[in-house]
Design a protein around this motif. Structure first.
Motif, PDB file in Angstrom:
ATOM      1  N   ALA A 111      82.799 -23.174  -7.010  1.00  0.00           N
ATOM      2  CA  ALA A 111      81.544 -22.497  -6.694  1.00  0.00           C
ATOM      3  C   ALA A 111      80.539 -23.458  -6.078  1.00  0.00           C
ATOM      4  O   ALA A 111      80.550 -24.655  -6.367  1.00  0.00           O
ATOM      5  N   ARG A 112      79.677 -22.924  -5.246  1.00  0.00           N
ATOM      6  CA  ARG A 112      78.614 -23.748  -4.657  1.00  0.00           C
ATOM      7  C   ARG A 112      77.474 -23.968  -5.651  1.00  0.00           C
ATOM      8  O   ARG A 112      76.916 -25.051  -5.747  1.00  0.00           O
ATOM      9  N   ASN A 113      77.099 -22.885  -6.328  1.00  0.00           N
ATOM     10  CA  ASN A 113      75.930 -22.935  -7.197  1.00  0.00           C
ATOM     11  C   ASN A 113      76.177 -22.234  -8.516  1.00  0.00           C
ATOM     12  O   ASN A 113      77.012 -21.320  -8.611  1.00  0.00           O
ATOM     13  N   LEU A 114      75.449 -22.651  -9.515  1.00  0.00           N
ATOM     14  CA  LEU A 114      75.359 -21.916 -10.762  1.00  0.00           C
ATOM     15  C   LEU A 114      74.392 -20.764 -10.534  1.00  0.00           C
ATOM     16  O   LEU A 114      73.253 -20.968 -10.122  1.00  0.00           O
ATOM     17  N   VAL A 125      63.752  -4.495 -19.619  1.00  0.00           N
ATOM     18  CA  VAL A 125      65.076  -4.145 -19.095  1.00  0.00           C
ATOM     19  C   VAL A 125      65.823  -5.410 -18.692  1.00  0.00           C
ATOM     20  O   VAL A 125      65.295  -6.222 -17.923  1.00  0.00           O
ATOM     21  N   MET A 126      67.031  -5.549 -19.205  1.00  0.00           N
ATOM     22  CA  MET A 126      67.897  -6.659 -18.802  1.00  0.00           C
ATOM     23  C   MET A 126      69.146  -6.074 -18.159  1.00  0.00           C
ATOM     24  O   MET A 126      69.904  -5.326 -18.801  1.00  0.00           O
ATOM     25  N   ILE A 127      69.354  -6.402 -16.893  1.00  0.00           N
ATOM     26  CA  ILE A 127      70.528  -5.935 -16.163  1.00  0.00           C
ATOM     27  C   ILE A 127      71.595  -7.011 -16.214  1.00  0.00           C
ATOM     28  O   ILE A 127      71.342  -8.174 -15.902  1.00  0.00           O
ATOM     29  N   VAL A 128      72.805  -6.613 -16.609  1.00  0.00           N
ATOM     30  CA  VAL A 128      73.936  -7.529 -16.661  1.00  0.00           C
ATOM     31  C   VAL A 128      74.970  -7.070 -15.644  1.00  0.00           C
ATOM     32  O   VAL A 128      75.567  -6.000 -15.794  1.00  0.00           O
ATOM     33  N   GLY A 129      75.154  -7.862 -14.598  1.00  0.00           N
ATOM     34  CA  GLY A 129      76.153  -7.551 -13.593  1.00  0.00           C
ATOM     35  C   GLY A 129      77.486  -8.199 -13.912  1.00  0.00           C
ATOM     36  O   GLY A 129      77.731  -8.621 -15.056  1.00  0.00           O
ATOM     37  N   GLU A 130      78.338  -8.316 -12.906  1.00  0.00           N
ATOM     38  CA  GLU A 130      79.698  -8.804 -13.133  1.00  0.00           C
ATOM     39  C   GLU A 130      79.821 -10.302 -12.876  1.00  0.00           C
ATOM     40  O   GLU A 130      79.921 -11.108 -13.799  1.00  0.00           O
ATOM     41  N   ALA A 131      79.829 -10.686 -11.604  1.00  0.00           N
ATOM     42  CA  ALA A 131      79.977 -12.087 -11.212  1.00  0.00           C
ATOM     43  C   ALA A 131      79.350 -12.265  -9.838  1.00  0.00           C
ATOM     44  O   ALA A 131      79.218 -11.308  -9.077  1.00  0.00           O
ATOM     45  N   PRO A 132      78.955 -13.479  -9.491  1.00  0.00           N
ATOM     46  CA  PRO A 132      78.343 -13.701  -8.180  1.00  0.00           C
ATOM     47  C   PRO A 132      79.319 -13.420  -7.040  1.00  0.00           C
ATOM     48  O   PRO A 132      80.523 -13.661  -7.159  1.00  0.00           O
ATOM     49  N   GLY A 133      78.769 -12.927  -5.943  1.00  0.00           N
ATOM     50  CA  GLY A 133      79.529 -12.799  -4.714  1.00  0.00           C
ATOM     51  C   GLY A 133      79.170 -13.929  -3.765  1.00  0.00           C
ATOM     52  O   GLY A 133      78.554 -14.924  -4.161  1.00  0.00           O
ATOM     53  N   ARG A 138      75.761 -18.555  -2.554  1.00  0.00           N
ATOM     54  CA  ARG A 138      75.034 -19.358  -1.568  1.00  0.00           C
ATOM     55  C   ARG A 138      73.586 -19.594  -2.008  1.00  0.00           C
ATOM     56  O   ARG A 138      73.056 -20.696  -1.860  1.00  0.00           O
ATOM     57  N   GLU A 139      72.943 -18.564  -2.549  1.00  0.00           N
ATOM     58  CA  GLU A 139      71.521 -18.669  -2.884  1.00  0.00           C
ATOM     59  C   GLU A 139      71.261 -19.093  -4.323  1.00  0.00           C
ATOM     60  O   GLU A 139      70.150 -19.508  -4.659  1.00  0.00           O
ATOM     61  N   GLY A 140      72.261 -18.948  -5.184  1.00  0.00           N
ATOM     62  CA  GLY A 140      72.059 -19.314  -6.579  1.00  0.00           C
ATOM     63  C   GLY A 140      71.272 -18.289  -7.371  1.00  0.00           C
ATOM     64  O   GLY A 140      70.708 -18.618  -8.421  1.00  0.00           O
ATOM     65  N   ARG A 141      71.224 -17.031  -6.894  1.00  0.00           N
ATOM     66  CA  ARG A 141      70.522 -15.952  -7.602  1.00  0.00           C
ATOM     67  C   ARG A 141      71.420 -14.725  -7.666  1.00  0.00           C
ATOM     68  O   ARG A 141      72.170 -14.451  -6.731  1.00  0.00           O
ATOM     69  N   PRO A 142      71.339 -13.962  -8.751  1.00  0.00           N
ATOM     70  CA  PRO A 142      72.163 -12.755  -8.850  1.00  0.00           C
ATOM     71  C   PRO A 142      71.581 -11.590  -8.048  1.00  0.00           C
ATOM     72  O   PRO A 142      70.370 -11.496  -7.848  1.00  0.00           O
ATOM     73  N   PHE A 143      72.457 -10.724  -7.598  1.00  0.00           N
ATOM     74  CA  PHE A 143      72.085  -9.490  -6.904  1.00  0.00           C
ATOM     75  C   PHE A 143      71.184  -9.752  -5.705  1.00  0.00           C
ATOM     76  O   PHE A 143      70.015  -9.362  -5.668  1.00  0.00           O
ATOM     77  N   VAL A 144      71.737 -10.450  -4.716  1.00  0.00           N
ATOM     78  CA  VAL A 144      71.076 -10.607  -3.426  1.00  0.00           C
ATOM     79  C   VAL A 144      71.990  -9.974  -2.378  1.00  0.00           C
ATOM     80  O   VAL A 144      73.004  -9.386  -2.702  1.00  0.00           O
ATOM     81  N   GLY A 145      71.649 -10.081  -1.130  1.00  0.00           N
ATOM     82  CA  GLY A 145      72.459  -9.428  -0.101  1.00  0.00           C
ATOM     83  C   GLY A 145      72.238  -7.922  -0.128  1.00  0.00           C
ATOM     84  O   GLY A 145      71.246  -7.413  -0.664  1.00  0.00           O
ATOM     85  N   GLN A 146      73.150  -7.182   0.438  1.00  0.00           N
ATOM     86  CA  GLN A 146      73.008  -5.728   0.544  1.00  0.00           C
ATOM     87  C   GLN A 146      72.980  -5.060  -0.825  1.00  0.00           C
ATOM     88  O   GLN A 146      72.198  -4.135  -1.068  1.00  0.00           O
ATOM     89  N   ALA A 147      73.847  -5.512  -1.741  1.00  0.00           N
ATOM     90  CA  ALA A 147      73.865  -4.922  -3.076  1.00  0.00           C
ATOM     91  C   ALA A 147      72.545  -5.189  -3.794  1.00  0.00           C
ATOM     92  O   ALA A 147      72.018  -4.328  -4.508  1.00  0.00           O
TER      93      ALA A 147
END
Length: 271
Positions: A111-114, A125-133, A138-147
């Motif tokens: 992986a590039r980033n944690l 509210v705490m949202i728990v997703g699956e895994a980074p795409g 690339r950015e080191g943040r969850p849920f970026v990009g189109q999703a």
């Protein structure tokens, strides 16, 4: 000697050699032997040097001292290490540092980033997703990009945002190769960190998005059947929902997700 070649008995030769060694002779140079044990500054019984001493086998390691118990395999397993590291975290910063230092998961190497979290804490509210795409890695943040953009629009429809009242993380903080589905072993290994994450954020509600998140938090799979059904995990209300990436591939499912968002709004407002 009567003209015959004199021969030294092997046992006598051995005894003479040992006697010379005891007297300090180790090197066959010089006209006179040197008693090394008699040299100034040499303590009695000092280790002998030279070829004979070097040929002697080294002393054996006595091993652990009496009473010293070697760590068992269960105590040094990645899961055990993760449990101890997560339990020791007293803040979100501590937990992030513990994850960054954790070496038990092979995903970290590729992986590039944690990808730790985003949003506001504490939050209702705490949202728990699956895994980074790819974008998250690339950015080191969850849920970026189109999703991520779709998620932000979904939350805005019911008055929520990551800037004000939503905290977001994933089950796995590192991207699996080619965005493959996380394995059961990877989920189990990192679950102690996720549990501690929930404890530190202390949300009113957990929203589990995708199969991996309900597998981690509920021990179940089948998000399309479980979505929209309120349940409980880690002592808190939990609402399973479809992942925004799934909605991008299956736009028809947005109708069901809208119903889930209204259910979340009603729960937060006591309606």
């Amino acid at each position: 000697m009567t003209g015959m070649e004199s021969r030294l008995d092997p046992e006598i030769a051995r005894a003479l050699l040992e006697w010379q060694f005891d007297m300090g002779v180790v090197d066959a140079i010089g006209d006179a032997p040197i008693d090394r044990r008699g040299l100034p500054g040499t303590p009695p019984g000092a280790a002998r040097s030279g070829p004979i001493a070097a040929a002697r086998p080294p002393a054996r390691d006595p091993g652990p001292a009496a009473g010293d118990e070697p760590a068992s395999e269960s105590e040094t397993s990645p899961l055990a290490v993760a449990e101890r590291a997560a339990a020791d975290a007293r803040s979100l910063d501590d937990l992030r540092a513990a994850l960054a230092a954790f070496e038990g998961c092979e995903l970290k190497k590729g992986a590039r980033n944690l990808v730790f979290a985003d949003g506001t804490a504490p939050a209702p509210v705490m949202i728990v997703g699956e895994a980074p795409g790819r974008d998250e890695d690339r950015e080191g943040r969850p849920f970026v990009g189109q999703a991520g953009k779709l998620l932000d629009r979904m939350l805005a429809e019911i008055g929520l945002s990551r800037q004000e009242n939503v905290y977001i993380t994933n089950v796995l903080p590192w991207r699996p190769p080619q965005n493959r589905t996380p394995t059961r072993e990877e989920i189990a290994m990192l679950l102690p960190f996720l549990r501690r994450h929930v404890e530190l954020v202390a949300p009113e509600v957990i929203v589990a998005m995708g199969n991996t998140s309900i597998q981690a938090l509920l021990g179940k799979t089948g998000i399309t059947k479980l979505r929209g059904q309120w349940t409980e995990a880690l002592g808190r209300p939990l609402l399973p929902m479809l992942h925004p990436a799934y909605l991008l591939r299956n736009p028809i499912a947005k109708r069901e997700t809208w119903a889930d968002l209204l259910s979340l709004w009603a729960h937060l407002h006591g309606a």
